[in-house]
Design a protein around this motif. Structure first.
Motif, PDB file in Angstrom:
ATOM      1  N   ILE A 146     -16.947-101.934 -81.597  1.00 49.70           N
ATOM      2  CA  ILE A 146     -18.107-102.277 -80.776  1.00 49.70           C
ATOM      3  C   ILE A 146     -18.686-101.019 -80.139  1.00 49.70           C
ATOM      4  N   ASN A 147     -17.786-100.197 -79.623  1.00 52.31           N
ATOM      5  CA  ASN A 147     -18.202 -98.949 -78.989  1.00 52.31           C
ATOM      6  C   ASN A 147     -19.001 -98.081 -79.967  1.00 52.31           C
ATOM      7  N   THR A 148     -18.506 -98.039 -81.216  1.00 56.12           N
ATOM      8  CA  THR A 148     -19.193 -97.239 -82.235  1.00 56.12           C
ATOM      9  C   THR A 148     -20.596 -97.764 -82.483  1.00 56.12           C
ATOM     10  N   VAL A 149     -20.684 -99.098 -82.610  1.00 57.32           N
ATOM     11  CA  VAL A 149     -21.992 -99.679 -82.880  1.00 57.32           C
ATOM     12  C   VAL A 149     -22.937 -99.412 -81.708  1.00 57.32           C
ATOM     13  N   LEU A 150     -22.417 -99.593 -80.471  1.00 60.34           N
ATOM     14  CA  LEU A 150     -23.262 -99.361 -79.297  1.00 60.34           C
ATOM     15  C   LEU A 150     -23.770 -97.928 -79.261  1.00 60.34           C
ATOM     16  N   ARG A 151     -22.866 -96.984 -79.563  1.00 61.57           N
ATOM     17  CA  ARG A 151     -23.233 -95.573 -79.402  1.00 61.57           C
ATOM     18  C   ARG A 151     -24.036 -95.022 -80.563  1.00 61.57           C
ATOM     19  N   TYR A 152     -23.635 -95.421 -81.779  1.00 65.61           N
ATOM     20  CA  TYR A 152     -24.192 -94.729 -82.936  1.00 65.61           C
ATOM     21  C   TYR A 152     -25.166 -95.582 -83.729  1.00 65.61           C
ATOM     22  N   TYR A 153     -25.547 -96.765 -83.211  1.00 70.69           N
ATOM     23  CA  TYR A 153     -26.461 -97.620 -83.936  1.00 70.69           C
ATOM     24  C   TYR A 153     -27.756 -96.866 -84.233  1.00 70.69           C
ATOM     25  N   ASP A 154     -28.203 -96.957 -85.454  1.00 68.73           N
ATOM     26  CA  ASP A 154     -29.466 -96.349 -85.877  1.00 68.73           C
ATOM     27  C   ASP A 154     -29.495 -94.857 -85.564  1.00 68.73           C
ATOM     28  N   LEU A 155     -28.374 -94.173 -85.799  1.00 62.49           N
ATOM     29  CA  LEU A 155     -28.333 -92.734 -85.521  1.00 62.49           C
ATOM     30  C   LEU A 155     -29.141 -91.973 -86.560  1.00 62.49           C
ATOM     31  N   ARG A 156     -30.010 -91.106 -86.048  1.00 60.32           N
ATOM     32  CA  ARG A 156     -30.780 -90.237 -86.931  1.00 60.32           C
ATOM     33  C   ARG A 156     -30.575 -88.805 -86.496  1.00 60.32           C
ATOM     34  N   ALA A 157     -30.235 -87.959 -87.444  1.00 62.26           N
ATOM     35  CA  ALA A 157     -30.177 -86.528 -87.155  1.00 62.26           C
ATOM     36  C   ALA A 157     -31.344 -85.886 -87.875  1.00 62.26           C
ATOM     37  N   LEU A 158     -32.234 -85.263 -87.104  1.00 59.74           N
ATOM     38  CA  LEU A 158     -33.410 -84.645 -87.696  1.00 59.74           C
ATOM     39  C   LEU A 158     -33.286 -83.139 -87.588  1.00 59.74           C
ATOM     40  N   SER A 159     -33.714 -82.452 -88.626  1.00 56.69           N
ATOM     41  CA  SER A 159     -33.696 -81.001 -88.501  1.00 56.69           C
ATOM     42  C   SER A 159     -35.108 -80.470 -88.693  1.00 56.69           C
ATOM     43  N   SER A 160     -35.492 -79.535 -87.842  1.00 57.70           N
ATOM     44  CA  SER A 160     -36.816 -78.927 -87.969  1.00 57.70           C
ATOM     45  C   SER A 160     -36.638 -77.415 -87.852  1.00 57.70           C
ATOM     46  N   ASP A 161     -37.734 -76.697 -87.841  1.00 59.79           N
ATOM     47  CA  ASP A 161     -37.658 -75.246 -87.695  1.00 59.79           C
ATOM     48  C   ASP A 161     -37.038 -74.854 -86.373  1.00 59.79           C
ATOM     49  N   ARG A 162     -37.287 -75.703 -85.393  1.00 65.49           N
ATOM     50  CA  ARG A 162     -36.833 -75.411 -84.050  1.00 65.49           C
ATOM     51  C   ARG A 162     -35.336 -75.641 -83.891  1.00 65.49           C
ATOM     52  N   GLY A 163     -34.843 -76.737 -84.428  1.00 66.30           N
ATOM     53  CA  GLY A 163     -33.431 -77.053 -84.260  1.00 66.30           C
ATOM     54  C   GLY A 163     -33.135 -78.458 -84.715  1.00 66.30           C
ATOM     55  N   TYR A 164     -32.147 -79.068 -84.083  1.00 66.98           N
ATOM     56  CA  TYR A 164     -31.730 -80.410 -84.457  1.00 66.98           C
ATOM     57  C   TYR A 164     -32.016 -81.387 -83.339  1.00 66.98           C
ATOM     58  N   THR A 165     -32.350 -82.615 -83.716  1.00 69.53           N
ATOM     59  CA  THR A 165     -32.515 -83.680 -82.739  1.00 69.53           C
ATOM     60  C   THR A 165     -31.731 -84.878 -83.228  1.00 69.53           C
ATOM     61  N   ILE A 166     -31.005 -85.504 -82.317  1.00 71.43           N
ATOM     62  CA  ILE A 166     -30.223 -86.673 -82.690  1.00 71.43           C
ATOM     63  C   ILE A 166     -30.592 -87.823 -81.779  1.00 71.43           C
ATOM     64  N   THR A 167     -30.949 -88.956 -82.354  1.00 71.00           N
ATOM     65  CA  THR A 167     -31.213 -90.140 -81.545  1.00 71.00           C
ATOM     66  C   THR A 167     -30.271 -91.236 -81.996  1.00 71.00           C
ATOM     67  N   SER A 168     -29.771 -92.008 -81.053  1.00 80.07           N
ATOM     68  CA  SER A 168     -28.879 -93.102 -81.408  1.00 80.07           C
ATOM     69  C   SER A 168     -28.736 -94.067 -80.248  1.00 80.07           C
ATOM     70  N   GLY A 169     -28.091 -95.190 -80.524  1.00 75.47           N
ATOM     71  CA  GLY A 169     -27.759 -96.133 -79.466  1.00 75.47           C
ATOM     72  C   GLY A 169     -28.408 -97.482 -79.659  1.00 75.47           C
ATOM     73  N   LEU A 170     -27.671 -98.544 -79.292  1.00 73.80           N
ATOM     74  CA  LEU A 170     -28.198 -99.893 -79.449  1.00 73.80           C
ATOM     75  C   LEU A 170     -28.949-100.284 -78.186  1.00 73.80           C
ATOM     76  N   PHE A 171     -28.262-100.250 -77.038  1.00 70.95           N
ATOM     77  CA  PHE A 171     -28.924-100.610 -75.778  1.00 70.95           C
ATOM     78  C   PHE A 171     -29.377 -99.356 -75.040  1.00 70.95           C
ATOM     79  N   THR A 172     -28.446 -98.398 -74.883  1.00 67.53           N
ATOM     80  CA  THR A 172     -28.787 -97.149 -74.232  1.00 67.53           C
ATOM     81  C   THR A 172     -29.176 -96.166 -75.316  1.00 67.53           C
TER      82      THR A 172
END
Lengths: 173, 502
Positions: B262-288
């Motif tokens: 459950i903890n994994t799903v809450l934290r990492y739901y729909d996790l996207r790691a994006l890379s650009s020229d500037r650096g990396y961005t990571i978004t994730s989370g179900l509720f938070t």
């Protein structure tokens, strides 16, 4: 041979062990002795007041053991203070600063000038009495990589700080 | 969106939603510190504790309401040319200026309240050992984006010492993001299947530990109740408890498994790691929903880990350790779970350009480390525990069985520890049952420490510690001669390097 495609001859690299270490001021040894003595006197005072004011019975064997342990630890600490002083030292090289310490667990930390974030000179009341200064050097590497060099005589710490800051500034250009 | 927010240059309060958010946080903190009282109440409802309960509840509501109102109405910030200025506090006033060039990371966080009101929390972190970070608890999306864009834009303008003309020109539209963002590339997008793999392969033992800690907290109160039991009932109780404990352990593991999942799903739901020229961005989370980013040059150290189950799935967790103050170094590390080899290699290659295994020469650590581990983690604990219980029961010698287990693990540890050195950096792998790997460029090193324990002094061995702004890297038990040679080389590499470590 450290790597496969050896571009540089490792034996020509400057070796830290070639630089002699500068030891701390002899007055710092006095201050350390003083600190140890004060600590043990406080412990003695606590032990004696327990003995005098305790509401419970203290077995006789403890009355013998406690002072002997106290004395033994006191002597060991004085010895440790002396040995520690002998080992503590620093070396200033053209591009970095080294500090060595530790009686049992020996540790030598080297900070290149071009990684220094800032440096501070500090002096406590007791240190002022003995005309001593402390040099604190900070890097971005967190607590483990910061250096504190105690017991520098006179304005040696100020000199070192100015030297280091100048070197650190030059590297930035 | 830009020119509609010129107000940020004047003193600004947070979004009023901040009151709610601070209220919720204060309330939770107060209730958390009082939870044993509630538990006691549920176990023993007859006690007079309800007075305290009422008091605590009223106190918590009153305190947190007043506290959140004060903290909202006394918090102001504004954006200057080169710094962010903040003031807060009713009696003890705090004024803080954060120069833009000191800001390491800007991140947005949203918990459930934030999402309901469509606001974000903005966290600013600065590097250095004296932790100095700032959180603006609630800002509208548009404002937060404007602040971020403004700061990033100013930061870029700063080091090059832009000519005055340039500055003036930019001033006309201060909050316009100038950065010509190239489209971001998706490095990783976790599917539900990946999410399940990660959840299943979590460290369930850790969850068991957390649950146990919770139950031990409860057991304090249980003991108080049990003290009322009579002598003869205790034997029955002990027999009963063996059965109960067995059932509990099974339940504990099943529970831990699902909790981790459950903890994994809450934290990492729909996790996207994006890379650009500037650096990396990571978004994730179900509720938070959290968003974290790291610029390329801020990344100091790369690490990836797996455990036996993860290895079966072929996934690892990747850690991008970026420069941050030591207090929040864990928080600012970008964690990418469920990475496959190609993704790790892509990140590695962008950190360590022209990575080539051929440049590296591999070494292992001294086998004497096995003896030390067995002595300190095997022999000593089992002798102490065995000795303590020997007086009570004869089977205390079973504790000696711990020693061969440690010996086996120590052998694995020794065999898996490998480090490879190149003129540019170091690559290492280690682990007991799972595997950990790390890679570090020499010019990211801040200081080098050579340590020797008394044993190491006798055997001419040493432990080398490289500290970076993103954490330390330690090589234990290597020959002293080699350690000195390596230390001298790394210092040489750091001192001659012209590259900025961030």
């Amino acid at each position: 041979m450290l790597f496969q495609n050896n571009a540089i001859d490792l034996t020509t690299l400057p070796q830290l062990e070639d630089t002699p270490m500068e030891s701390l001021s002899p007055s710092y040894l006095k201050v350390s002795y003083l600190g140890t003595a004060i600590f043990f006197l406080i412990v003695a005072a606590i032990l004696i007041s327990i003995r005098l004011f305790a509401e419970f019975d203290i077995p006789t064997w403890i009355e013998w053991i406690a002072p002997s342990v106290w004395l033994l630890l006191f002597i060991l600490s004085l010895w440790h203070t002396y040995e520690d002083f002998q080992i503590q030292g620093f070396a200033i090289r053209e591009r970095d600063l080294t500090y060595r310490s530790g009686v049992f667990f020996r540790s030598t930390t080297v900070i290149p000038y071009n990684r220094i974030q800032h440096a501070e000179v500090k002096q406590g009341p007791i240190e002022r009495r003995f005309n001593l200064q402390r040099l604190e050097i900070y890097t971005a590497g967190g607590d483990g990589s910061d250096l504190y060099i105690p017991g520098l005589p006179g304005n040696r710490a100020d000199q070192l700080k100015d030297y280091i800051i100048e070197k650190a500034g030059k590297n930035e250009q | 969106m830009s020119s509609s927010h010129p107000s940020l240059k004047e003193e600004t309060r947070q979004s009023p939603v901040a009151i709610l958010i601070i209220l919720q946080r204060l309330f939770v903190t107060i209730i958390k510190s009082a939870w044993p009282v509630f538990v006691f109440y549920f176990i023993n409802p007859q006690s007079k504790i309800e007075y305290f309960m009422t008091l605590i509840a009223i106190g918590a509501v009153a305190l947190s309401t007043v506290g959140s109102l004060i903290s909202y109405f006394t918090f102001y910030f504004r954006l200057e040319e080169t710094e962010l200025v903040m003031r807060s506090g009713l009696f003890n006033k705090t004024f803080r200026t954060i120069p833009f060039d000191r800001i390491q990371t800007i991140s947005f966080t949203q918990n459930i309240l934030h999402r309901i009101f469509n606001v974000v929390q903005l966290d600013l972190d600065t590097a250095g050992s004296s932790g100095n970070e700032l959180a603006i608890k609630a800002l509208s999306h548009a404002d937060a984006n404007a602040v971020k864009a403004y700061i990033l834009d100013r930061k870029e303008a700063l080091p090059s010492q832009v000519e005055e003309n340039d500055l003036l020109q930019k001033n006309e539209d201060p909050l316009q993001p100038i950065i010509a963002e190239k489209p971001e590339k998706t490095l990783l997008h976790l599917s539900i299947k990946d999410l399940l793999k990660i959840g299943v392969s979590q460290n369930h033992l850790r969850t068991v530990g957390i649950m146990l800690a919770f139950f031990f907290g409860l057991s304090q109160y249980a003991e108080e109740l049990l003290s009322k039991e009579k002598e003869e009932e205790i034997w029955l109780f002990i027999f009963g408890s063996v059965v109960i404990i067995t059932i509990l352990i099974v339940l504990l593991f099943v529970g831990a498994f699902f909790l981790s999942l459950i903890n994994t799903v809450l934290r990492y739901y729909d996790l996207r790691a994006l890379s650009s020229d500037r650096g990396y961005t990571i978004t994730s989370g179900l509720f938070t929903k959290t968003e974290q980013s790291a610029q390329h040059q801020k990344i100091q150290l790369l690490e990836w880990r797996n455990n036996p189950i993860k290895r079966i799935f072929g996934i690892s967790t990747l850690y991008l350790k970026q420069a941050a103050s030591s207090k929040i170094i864990k928080k600012s590390t970008l964690v990418v779970p469920g990475c496959y080899l190609p993704q790790i290699e892509a990140v590695r290659n962008s950190y360590f350009t022209n990575f080539d295994k051929g440049d590296f020469k591999e070494y292992s650590i001294s086998p004497l480390v096995i003896g030390r581990i067995v002595l300190y983690l095997g022999v000593l604990p089992s002798f102490i525990l065995g000795g303590l219980y020997l007086m009570k029961t004869w089977w205390a010698f079973l504790y000696l069985g711990w020693i061969p287990i440690v010996w086996f693990l120590a052998n694995l540890y020794y065999k898996k520890w490998r480090y490879a050195i190149s003129p540019k950096g170091i690559y290492l792998t280690k682990g007991f049952l799972g595997q950990r790997a790390a890679i570090l460029l020499w010019y990211k090193v801040q200081s080098v420490t050579l340590k020797q324990s008394p044993f190491q002094q006798r055997k001419a061995l040493a432990t080398l510690d490289f500290s970076t702004a993103g954490g330390n890297l330690t090589i234990p038990y290597i020959p002293l001669v080699h350690a000195k040679e390596l230390k001298d080389y790394v210092l040489y590499a750091v001192e001659k390097s012209k590259e900025d470590w961030m």
